[in-house]
Scaffold this motif. Structure first.
Motif: not given
Length: 262
Positions: A96-97, A100-101, A103-104, A109-110, A112-113, A116-117
């Protein structure tokens, strides 16, 4: 961005983020999604052709330490001063991390978040199911037969086992990957055996040969025909596809969807 992935699990991360069209090259073992098969091949993950990588002028190379021996890829990327990131997930949380990484780093990033949710919601659903199981099934996982390798406590398959209402019989060993012996497996006498040999298609694994191993005919799982040959790409690669593996394992163990298992 011009992205290069030199590990199948990283290629899968890219696709989950909707960035596959930005890939300009992949390692030889990356085979999902189907459309990556037409991309330039850069060699097997332990012997990446760094000259080719450099020629493709990547904005970011996705490297990994998920398999012993990949360290030399990272060393060479550093030596050539190629832009790269190195992932080394051992747990579902690590994956998951990494999502997010990445995606950033790639401007999504959005997305990815949000992914992950959703990913964590599914994990929570299985945690609720597993909490209601009184007698956990004991699983022996086999990654490789000679020498025998199996996941230990510090590995996503131990988590996958727990979420499916089971236990990894080698989770007492504080390692990500354990070199063991068939004799040790016999002593632990698992309820279920799950075979997922790294890099080997399930069609090439012959269950009848497993039963010829010394002493294996006395194993409870063998007697009760609880030996399962599974798709290695759903269990051996640290990417969100492990959730598909979790669904599959749950069906194998309990023969019903998680939402109705209780």
């Amino acid at each position: 961005m011009r992205l290069i992935s030199i590990c199948p699990s990283n290629t899968e991360l890219v696709d989950y983020l909707g960035l596959t069209e930005q890939l300009v090259g992949v390692d030889d073992f990356s085979d999902w999604p189907e459309r990556v098969r037409s991309l330039p091949r850069l060699g097997p993950d332990l012997s990446i052709n760094m000259d080719m990588v450099e020629e493709l002028k990547p904005d970011l190379v996705l490297a990994s330490l998920s398999v012993p021996g990949m360290e030399k890829n990272v060393e060479e990327l550093k030596r050539r001063n190629l832009p790269h990131v190195v992932y080394n997930p051992t747990t579902l949380e690590d994956i998951a991390e990494d999502l997010k990484d990445l995606g950033s780093r790639t401007g999504v990033e959005k997305r990815a978040v949000s992914l992950v949710s959703q990913y964590k919601e599914i994990i929570n659903e299985y945690q609720t199911f597993a909490a209601g199981i009184k007698e956990k099934k004991r699983i022996y996982w086999e990654w490789w037969p000679k020498p025998v390798f199996t996941p230990g406590r510090q590995n996503w398959l131990t988590q996958i086992s727990h979420l499916s209402g089971a236990e990894n019989v080698f989770e007492d060993v504080e390692l990500a990957s354990v070199r063991t012996t068939w004799e040790d497996v016999i002593q632990r006498d698992p309820d279920e055996i799950c075979i997922a040999w790294v890099g080997v298609r399930k069609q090439k694994v012959k269950p009848e040969l497993l039963e010829k191993r010394p002493g294996w005919s006395e194993l409870r799982a063998v007697k009760e025909k609880k030996v399962h040959i599974l798709e290695e790409h759903l269990f051996c690669r640290p990417s969100p596809r492990l959730i598909d593996g979790l669904h599959k394992l749950h069906q194998v163990l309990w023969k019903q969807p998680v939402s109705t298992a209780n």
